[in-house]
Enzyme design. Structure first.
Site, PDB file in Angstrom:
ATOM      1  CG  HIS A 128      -3.162   3.687  -3.251  1.00 47.16           C
ATOM      2  ND1 HIS A 128      -3.625   4.412  -2.177  1.00 47.16           N
ATOM      3  CD2 HIS A 128      -1.856   3.443  -2.987  1.00 47.16           C
ATOM      4  CE1 HIS A 128      -2.657   4.579  -1.306  1.00 47.16           C
ATOM      5  NE2 HIS A 128      -1.566   4.012  -1.773  1.00 47.16           N
ATOM      6  CG  HIS A 237       1.815   2.512  -4.782  1.00 46.21           C
ATOM      7  ND1 HIS A 237       2.030   1.342  -4.103  1.00 46.21           N
ATOM      8  CD2 HIS A 237       1.511   3.437  -3.841  1.00 46.21           C
ATOM      9  CE1 HIS A 237       1.876   1.546  -2.807  1.00 46.21           C
ATOM     10  NE2 HIS A 237       1.539   2.817  -2.624  1.00 46.21           N
ATOM     11  CB  SER A 354       7.124   1.892  -7.478  1.00 48.58           C
ATOM     12  OG  SER A 354       7.239   3.091  -8.210  1.00 48.58           O
ATOM     13  CD  GLU A 602      -1.088   1.608   0.560  1.00 51.30           C
ATOM     14  OE1 GLU A 602      -0.233   1.631  -0.349  1.00 51.30           O
ATOM     15  OE2 GLU A 602      -1.293   2.570   1.326  1.00 51.30           O
ATOM     16  CE1 TYR A 645       2.637   0.633   1.737  1.00 47.14           C
ATOM     17  CE2 TYR A 645       1.887   2.462   3.090  1.00 47.14           C
ATOM     18  CZ  TYR A 645       2.325   1.963   1.880  1.00 47.14           C
ATOM     19  OH  TYR A 645       2.435   2.805   0.801  1.00 47.14           O
TER      20      TYR A 645
END
Length: 840
Positions: A128, A237, A354, A602, A645
């Site tokens: 990713h 991520h 994140s 995800e 997602y």
């Protein structure tokens, strides 16, 4: 007679001795490898075009590749029972897996190995990164910003995956696998905490954190050579590199993999050196990464400078395609008599995680963003997450990568639990567009794919525009798109398909922005439709409507983009590409007590936890009792294809970015849990599963608007590879300094230099031999390509070397490799080098 008797007894004694030795050797081998696995690892370069191609991830049309931060790789392992099943897992330094890539890899494997490797037992996953070249997916929404399909991006990934699997297959040898787990606390934060808090308090109270902090690592140990690799799964991520970065990069996970592979090779070389000294067998030739080669610090600096002064910059000279391959640092580092160490840092349920761990702040005021909507004074465009190296994205990438690397070393060194048991797998294709899901006594359904308004808002890793907000479940298409007197927005509104009431009810409470599962212009849109991706976001286009020119910010597929592709539709005569868009793969791989759940999207933190718990319950409650409480279940995200997602039902209700990008409605997670329970039950019972409908192969229907390279040229009197801007005469640098050299160059698309390098730092040994020290696979070296103007056939390569603290003192130079295209299409390779300089 006596002679015969003595001979007869002697033969039996010899046979008994041989039998004893054989049994002893078998017992000894068993003590080394009680798992009875064959293990093999492979790795290959998949770095795509480093120029002119839009990057995959942020959907920002202005984010065009223009160089290399460090190279991208496909890393694979194969685990097999000696006379039984086998499984293949491939980790890509790419944004996600691609359905068409998977299809074509499987076709090649079938041609080479027959039915040994199929969709059943092969998993291909992406880390990713948002800094890799795009254009390698087959569905139109994912290739809008790359101006359609990019064959070069596609080919290098397919080739690299195939070669990594071939390597792993040819390297299969007896060995063992060990597993270990541990917490890594400072490499990820929840970027949608308000959605997470909508999950039941009773459920949240089971967990200490609002993201998964656990890393799971497996260590591969060859019976003869010892450790040969490791793969781990951890959720964060690939957005340490921002939406403005233009250098090809594996982001934090790619960096971690490079750090760990280099760490191990250095460790092996140091041990080899110690062994040779102990045996007094002579002086070993040690590569520059090992600290023991540091020259005498009292060596005369004046002498170095005199030597450096004798090496001037080159005027550019011809080279061969293999010149850069031969000069790669890691080729010279490898020990020919042992397998290459392969380390992969794989992605898992990173949907709401994140790497920008300092939090999200308003870029105008410096204050924290609004908690519920991630806005600043109502504007989401101003809210950005900050990495630990803020404001330096390269430093943030290094730090998050290094934190994962250090945890992986710790787990690697302490791994003692051995994987034992069967190798198994189950796989099925499922149509998620209208799937019935049992919930107690009720039956609910998934929906045709659609994206909500918050999808266009993006995330704190890369916000959207036009006042779209996360957490807005009251948005109206009319409120956003209808402005009286604006002809363009009226056109856009009329071009969009209005969802019918059944779809509105099915997707509720998602306010539908793009009803992608039911749109057919210019193509069928569904599957993973448009996307500000896991990563928001924004496409910037210049649109002219009548006499009005405006710079639009559109999301994933976007407004101007639809007009562009409508034009394409007209040009090709209305021959629409028909897809089977909602068909997704679900897969389980099993290696002893390790179970890998391959998901094509995800999953958020809590969604992943629910899926793991559901599968664990099925596996541990089976009558066979194959699995105990020590079963290790990991989710492999973005695997085999991509469908955006998956949130929990409660997170979906909040309609932040992740919920708005959960394509198939509020019961998407329940559908996945249902289908994985089926796979788990089939795995432990030994029953087959229905294969399901096949996804489409659209390779021959792809469109590309990317302009090919026409011609490369240099100014009069300059050759390709000539230095344009050199280091200063008699330069001396210290560790931490930046060395910069610019060469006249050519477009990197002419030759990707796969398994080679565009940039090289060489160190002088014995005052006569230049030895590779760093290349464009090193974090400290950057290859930056540019043109003096957009349409110019001339270009130059700037190479920046941030001298590491570990660099040895000595005389260095910087070298560039490239390939130029003549007007008639011939490709010629070249090289050039800077003047020498001193590092002291």
């Amino acid at each position: 007679m006596d002679i015969f008797s003595r001979g007869y007894c002697g033969i039996w004694l010899q046979m008994a001795s041989i039998w004893f030795v054989v049994v002893l050797m078998q017992n000894f081998r068993g003590s080394l490898s009680t798992s009875n696995y064959l293990i093999g690892l492979g790795s290959y370069d998949i770095t795509g075009p480093a120029a002119d191609v839009n990057m995959m991830g942020y959907a920002n049309t202005e984010q065009i590749a223009s160089g290399v931060h460090f190279r991208l790789r496909a890393r694979a392992f194969i685990v097999a029972e000696p006379r039984g099943s086998r499984a293949v897992y491939v980790n890509l330094d790419a944004c996600m897996a691609s359905q068409i890539v998977t299809i074509k890899v499987l076709e090649r494997l079938k041609a080479r190995y027959g039915g040994l490797y199929t969709e059943q037992n092969v998993a291909i996953s992406g880390i990713h990164t948002h800094a890799g070249p795009g254009g390698y997916l087959q569905y139109v929404v994912y290739i809008v910003t790359s101006l359609g399909f990019v064959r070069q991006s596609f080919d290098v990934i397919v080739d690299g995956i195939e070669k990594s699997i071939i390597q792993a297959h040819e390297n299969l040898r007896p060995g063992s696998i060990f597993v270990n787990k541990g917490e890594l606390l400072d490499a990820g934060v929840n970027r949608s905490p308000s959605a997470y808090l909508n999950n039941p308090a009773e459920e949240r109270n089971k967990y200490k954190y609002d993201v998964d902090k656990e890393m799971t690592l497996i260590k591969f140990v060859d019976d003869e050579w010892g450790a040969i690799g490791s793969f781990n799964w951890f959720a964060t991520h690939g957005t340490s590199m921002s939406r403005t970065n233009s250098l090809v990069s594996g982001d934090n996970k790619g960096a971690a993999a490079r750090f760990m592979e280099d760490w191990f090779e250095k460790k092996v070389h140091a041990e080899n050196l110690d062994s040779q000294h102990a045996n007094k067998s002579g002086t070993a030739k040690i590569p520059r990464r090992v600290s023991s080669i540091v020259p005498n610090i009292n060596e005369n600096r004046k002498e170095w400078m005199e030597v450096a002064a004798s090496f001037k910059s080159s005027q550019g000279e011809p080279a061969t395609r293999f010149s850069s391959v031969a000069k790669r640092v890691r080729n010279s580092l490898r020990l020919a008599n042992r397998p290459r160490f392969v380390s992969a840092f794989c992605q898992t349920n990173c949907g709401d995680v994140s790497p920008n761990v300092l939090g999200a702040f308003c870029i105008d005021t410096g204050l924290p963003c609004d908690f519920n909507h991630s806005t600043c004074n109502g504007k989401n465009e101003l809210c950005y997450g900050r990495g630990p190296g803020y404001p330096d994205e390269f430093e943030s990438t290094r730090i998050i990568g290094e934190r994962q690397f250090k945890k992986a070393i710790e787990l690697f060194n302490k791994a003692t639990e051995q994987l034992k048991g069967k190798v198994g797998y189950r796989h099925a294709y499922v149509n998620f567009s209208n799937l019935e899901v049992a919930q107690g006594n009720d039956v609910v359904k998934t929906c045709p794919a659609a994206m909500g308004f918050a999808f266009a808002a993006g995330t704190t890793d890369g916000p959207g525009a036009f006042d779209f907000k996360q957490g807005d479940d009251k948005a109206s298409i009319k409120n956003i798109l209808f402005y009286p007197g604006n002809a363009f927005w009226r056109l856009v509104r009329n071009f969009l398909k209005t969802p019918n009431q059944e779809q509105v009810n099915c997707q509720h409470p998602k306010p539908i922005l793009l009803d992608t599962g039911e749109m057919e212009r210019p193509y069928a849109w569904a599957l993973s439709k448009s996307k500000a991706y896991a990563f928001p976001t924004v496409i910037s286009l210049n649109c002219k409507i009548g006499n009005t020119k405006s710079k639009m910010m559109v999301y994933g597929v976007g407004m101007c983009s639809m007009v562009i592709f409508w034009s394409i539709d007209i040009l090709i005569g209305g021959d629409r590409i028909i897809t089977m868009p909602a068909i997704l793969p679900v897969q389980i791989l099993r290696i002893g007590q390790l179970v890998i759940l391959s998901v094509p999207g995800e999953f958020t933190t809590m969604a992943g936890r629910r899926l793991r718990d559901a599968v664990k319950m099925v596996l541990t409650s089976g009558a066979s009792k194959e699995f105990g409480s020590n079963v290790h279940i990991v989710i492999s995200g973005l695997t085999n294809t991509y469908s955006q997602y998956v949130t929990t039902f409660e997170e979906y209700e909040v309609q932040r970015y992740e919920g708005a990008s959960t394509l198939y409605g509020p019961h998407t997670l329940s559908a996945y849990i249902q289908e994985f329970r089926k796979l788990g039950a089939a795995l432990i019972s030994g029953r087959p599963v229905e294969p399901g409908p096949q996804p489409p192969d659209l390779l021959d229907k792809q469109i590309s608007l990317l302009t090919p390279v026409v011609l490369d040229s240099t100014p009069s009197g300059a050759k390709f590879g000539k230095v344009k801007s050199d280091v200063a005469l008699n330069s001396t640098f210290k560790r931490g300094d930046m060395v910069t050299v610019t060469f006249w160059s050519a477009c990197p698309r002419n030759d990707l230099l796969t398994e080679g390098t565009f940039a090289l730092v060489e160190i002088l040994q014995d005052q006569k031999t230049w030895v590779p020290a760093y290349d464009d696979d090193d974090f400290c070296l950057r290859f930056i390509w540019s043109r003096p103007s957009k349409l110019s056939p001339q270009s130059y390569a700037t190479i920046e070397w941030r001298i590491p603290q570990s660099a040895v003192s000595g005389v260095y130079r910087i070298r560039h490799f490239g390939a130029a295209k003549a007007l008639l299409g011939s490709i010629s390779h070249f090289t050039g080098s800077s003047s020498a300089f001193v590092v002291a």
